[in-house]
Design a protein around this motif. Structure first.
Motif, PDB file in Angstrom:
ATOM      1  N   PRO A  14      -0.246   4.544   6.219  1.00 42.88           N
ATOM      2  CA  PRO A  14      -1.073   3.646   5.444  1.00 42.88           C
ATOM      3  C   PRO A  14      -1.353   2.363   6.187  1.00 42.88           C
ATOM      4  O   PRO A  14      -0.622   1.973   7.080  1.00 42.88           O
ATOM      5  CB  PRO A  14      -0.219   3.371   4.192  1.00 42.88           C
ATOM      6  CG  PRO A  14       1.187   3.524   4.684  1.00 42.88           C
ATOM      7  CD  PRO A  14       1.142   4.587   5.762  1.00 42.88           C
ATOM      8  N   ALA A  35      -3.998   3.304  -3.709  1.00 42.87           N
ATOM      9  CA  ALA A  35      -3.647   2.608  -2.472  1.00 42.87           C
ATOM     10  C   ALA A  35      -4.891   2.067  -1.781  1.00 42.87           C
ATOM     11  O   ALA A  35      -4.891   0.960  -1.235  1.00 42.87           O
ATOM     12  CB  ALA A  35      -2.886   3.549  -1.535  1.00 42.87           C
ATOM     13  N   VAL A  71      -0.717  -4.053   3.938  1.00 39.83           N
ATOM     14  CA  VAL A  71      -1.191  -5.085   3.024  1.00 39.83           C
ATOM     15  C   VAL A  71      -0.119  -6.151   2.965  1.00 39.83           C
ATOM     16  O   VAL A  71       1.018  -5.849   2.685  1.00 39.83           O
ATOM     17  CB  VAL A  71      -1.452  -4.506   1.623  1.00 39.83           C
ATOM     18  CG1 VAL A  71      -1.809  -5.646   0.689  1.00 39.83           C
ATOM     19  CG2 VAL A  71      -2.581  -3.502   1.644  1.00 39.83           C
ATOM     20  N   SER A  80       0.823  -1.206   0.000  1.00 37.04           N
ATOM     21  CA  SER A  80       0.000   0.000   0.000  1.00 37.04           C
ATOM     22  C   SER A  80       0.861   1.262   0.000  1.00 37.04           C
ATOM     23  O   SER A  80       0.509   2.265  -0.629  1.00 37.04           O
ATOM     24  CB  SER A  80      -0.941   0.005   1.209  1.00 37.04           C
ATOM     25  OG  SER A  80      -0.208   0.038   2.411  1.00 37.04           O
ATOM     26  N   GLY A 107      -5.912  -1.819  -0.815  1.00 35.58           N
ATOM     27  CA  GLY A 107      -6.367  -2.180   0.515  1.00 35.58           C
ATOM     28  C   GLY A 107      -7.717  -2.877   0.499  1.00 35.58           C
ATOM     29  O   GLY A 107      -7.921  -3.892   1.176  1.00 35.58           O
ATOM     30  N   ARG A 133       0.773   3.938  -3.032  1.00 35.27           N
ATOM     31  CA  ARG A 133       0.461   5.333  -2.697  1.00 35.27           C
ATOM     32  C   ARG A 133       1.545   6.270  -3.229  1.00 35.27           C
ATOM     33  O   ARG A 133       1.247   7.331  -3.785  1.00 35.27           O
ATOM     34  CB  ARG A 133       0.324   5.490  -1.181  1.00 35.27           C
ATOM     35  CG  ARG A 133      -0.151   6.869  -0.746  1.00 35.27           C
ATOM     36  CD  ARG A 133      -0.230   6.969   0.771  1.00 35.27           C
ATOM     37  NE  ARG A 133      -1.181   6.026   1.309  1.00 35.27           N
ATOM     38  CZ  ARG A 133      -2.489   6.241   1.392  1.00 35.27           C
ATOM     39  NH1 ARG A 133      -2.980   7.394   0.945  1.00 35.27           N
ATOM     40  NH2 ARG A 133      -3.290   5.340   1.904  1.00 35.27           N
TER      41      ARG A 133
END
Length: 438
Positions: free
Chosen positions: A435, A88, A438, A76, A92, A80
Motif C-alpha cells: 500500500p 484504502a 499515508v 492505509s 489515500g 485496507r
C-alpha cells in the motif's frame, strides 16, 4: 507481526518521541492561536483543551495499531485490512488531495510573518506563498530531501521558539484586557476546535514509524505518552499566553509570535521571527510534498490512480509526475485564493476536513482490528470524536466526501485487473499489493 513481537528497527523511545513531536508540531503554531481567538475569543482555550483531550484516544489508537501491526503503510494498511481496497484508496485520495489544498495555507502563515517584517500586506503575503510553493517543489523535483536530523532540528527550533515566546511574553500579561469569555457563543468553541485539527494532524504518522522501533509493543505507547504531554503543554501554554498578553486584539494579529516577541525584544524580533517562520514552513511543506508525491505514485502503482502517475514509486526514485500534480495543485489553489479573496481559515478547513476523514476511517478500522479491551474502547471514543469534529467543521467536509466519491467512481470504472484495488482485495479486506503511505 502481532503485539509482543520484536521489531527490526533502530528507534529508541526517546528518538520515537522526538519524531512524533516533530510530526505534530508544525506551521499551525505560527497563526492558529490568533485564528482560534478570532473565532471564539478567550474561550478558544477550551477548544485547545478539547483537542488535547481528544488527542489521548486518537494517539492511543494509532499507537495500539502500530504496536500490533507495525507497517510503513500506516493508516492505509489498517483501512485496507479492515474494509478492503476501495476504502484504502479513499483514504489515500483524501490525503493526496489535501496537500495541494493545504499548501497555500501553510505557506501563507510564513507569508504573513514576512509581510509583518517587510511590509507590503497582502501582496507580500501572496508572493511569499508562491515562492515557497515553488521552492519546495523544486527541491523535491531535484531529489533533494531534508534529512531526518534536519527535520528534527527544525522541530526542536520550533519547540524552543514556543518556550522562549511564552517566557519573554508572559510578564506582559494583562488579564483585565482579555474581554468577555464567550464573545461569540458556545458554537464558536466547536468551530475553533474544527480549525485546530490542523495543529494536531500528525498522530497518524506514528503508526507508520512503528516498524522502525526496536520493540514496537513497548516503545510505541511510551513514545506516544511523552509526545502527548509535550505537545499538549506547549500548545496550551502558547495559546494562553497569546490571549493573556494580546488581549482582545489577539484575534486581529497576523503574526502573533512576532507581536509577543517584540514586547520584550523590540522591533528586531520581527525579521528574526519571520526568518524562523520561513525555515519551519519549508521543512514542513517539504515533508508533506515528498510524502504526498510518493503516495500518489504508490496509489497509481496499486491501481487507485491512472498508471501515468506511477513513475518514481520505487524506493530511491523521484515521483516527478505525481509531484507535478502536487505542486501545480498548490499553485492553482493559491490562484483561486488570490482571485476570490479567501481567508486563511477557509483554506485550512479544507485541509482539516481531509485530516479528520483520515482519523475517522483509521479509528473505525481500529475498532474492527483491535481485540476487545481498553484499546478498542479508546478507538471507539476516537471514532466518535472524529465524527464530532466533522460536524464542527461543517460544509468543508463536503470536500473529502467528494474526493472519496471520485475515488470510488474511478475504481468502479477502471479495469479490475490493474492492481491493489481489485474486487478480490475489496472483498477479503487483505492487502494484495504494497500500500501507499499515508
Amino acid at each position: 507481526m502481532t503485539q509482543g513481537d520484536q521489531g527490526a528497527g533502530h528507534l529508541s523511545v526517546g528518538q520515537g518521541a522526538a519524531l512524533s513531536i516533530g510530526a505534530v508540531l508544525g506551521t499551525g503554531v505560527l497563526t492558529l492561536p490568533a485564528l482560534a481567538a478570532a473565532i471564539a475569543g478567550p474561550a478558544s482555550l477550551l477548544s485547545w483543551l478539547a483537542l488535547i483531550l481528544l488527542s489521548l484516544p486518537m494517539a492511543g489508537t494509532f499507537a495500539a495499531l502500530g504496536a500490533r501491526y507495525p507497517d510503513a503503510g500506516g493508516v492505509s494498511t489498517y483501512v485496507r485490512r479492515a474494509f478492503g481496497g476501495r476504502a484504502a484508496a479513499m483514504v489515500g485520495w483524501c490525503f493526496y488531495t489535501a496537500v495541494p489544498a493545504a499548501a497555500p495555507a501553510a505557506a501563507m502563515m510564513a507569508g504573513r510573518y514576512v509581510a509583518d517584517a517587510l511590509g507590503g500586506g497582502r501582496v507580500t503575503e501572496l508572493a511569499t506563498t508562491a515562492v515557497l510553493i515553488g521552492v519546495v517543489w523544486a527541491l523535491n523535483a531535484a531529489g533533494l530531501r531534508l534529512s531526518g536530523r534536519v527535520q528534527l532540528a527544525l522541530a526542536a527550533v520550533l519547540a524552543a521558539l514556543m518556550v522562549l515566546t511564552v517566557v519573554v511574553a508572559i510578564p506582559h500579561a494583562r488579564p483585565d484586557a482579555v474581554g468577555p469569555l464567550l464573545p461569540h457563543g458556545w458554537g464558536s468553541v466547536a468551530s475553533a476546535a474544527g480549525l485546530l485539527v490542523w495543529a494536531f494532524a500528525g498522530w497518524e504518522a506514528m503508526s507508520s514509524l512503528a516498524a522502525e522501533y526496536r520493540d514496537p509493543a513497548r516503545a510505541v505507547p511510551r513514545a506516544t505518552a511523552i509526545a502527548l504531554v509535550t505537545v499538549g503543554v506547549l500548545y496550551l501554554a502558547l495559546a494562553a499566553t497569546t490571549i493573556l498578553v494580546l488581549g482582545a486584539a489577539a484575534g486581529d494579529s497576523a503574526a502573533p509570535l512576532s507581536d509577543l516577541m517584540a514586547l520584550s525584544i523590540g522591533p528586531a524580533a520581527r525579521p528574526a521571527t519571520a526568518l524562523v517562520a520561513v525555515l519551519l514552513t519549508v521543512g514542513t511543506m517539504n515533508t508533506f510534498f515528498a510524502g504526498a508525491a510518493k503516495l500518489g505514485a504508490a496509489l497509481a502503482r496499486d491501481g487507485a490512480l491512472p498508471a501515468w502517475f506511477a513513475a518514481g514509486s520505487n524506493a530511491g526514485q523521484v515521483p516527478r509526475r505525481s509531484l507535478l500534480i502536487v505542486g501545480g495543485g498548490g499553485l492553482l489553489s493559491l490562484a483561486v485564493c488570490a482571485a476570490t479573496g479567501q481567508d486563511l481559515t477557509t483554506i485550512m478547513l479544507l485541509a482539516t476536513s481531509s485530516f479528520t476523514t483520515v482519523y475517522l476511517l483509521g479509528s473505525a478500522a481500529a475498532v474492527r482490528l483491535l481485540p476487545p479491551g481498553w484499546a478498542r474502547r479508546g478507538a471507539a471514543v476516537a471514532a466518535a470524536a472524529s465524527v464530532a469534529l466533522a460536524v464542527s467543521i461543517g460544509l468543508p467536509m463536503l470536500w473529502p466526501v467528494g474526493v472519496s466519491a471520485l475515488a470510488a467512481l474511478y475504481l468502479a470504472l477502471r479495469r479490475p485487473s490493474r492492481g491493489a484495488g481489485s474486487e478480490a482485495g475489496a472483498r477479503d479486506g487483505e492487502p494484495d499489493a504494497e500500500p501507499g503511505v499515508v
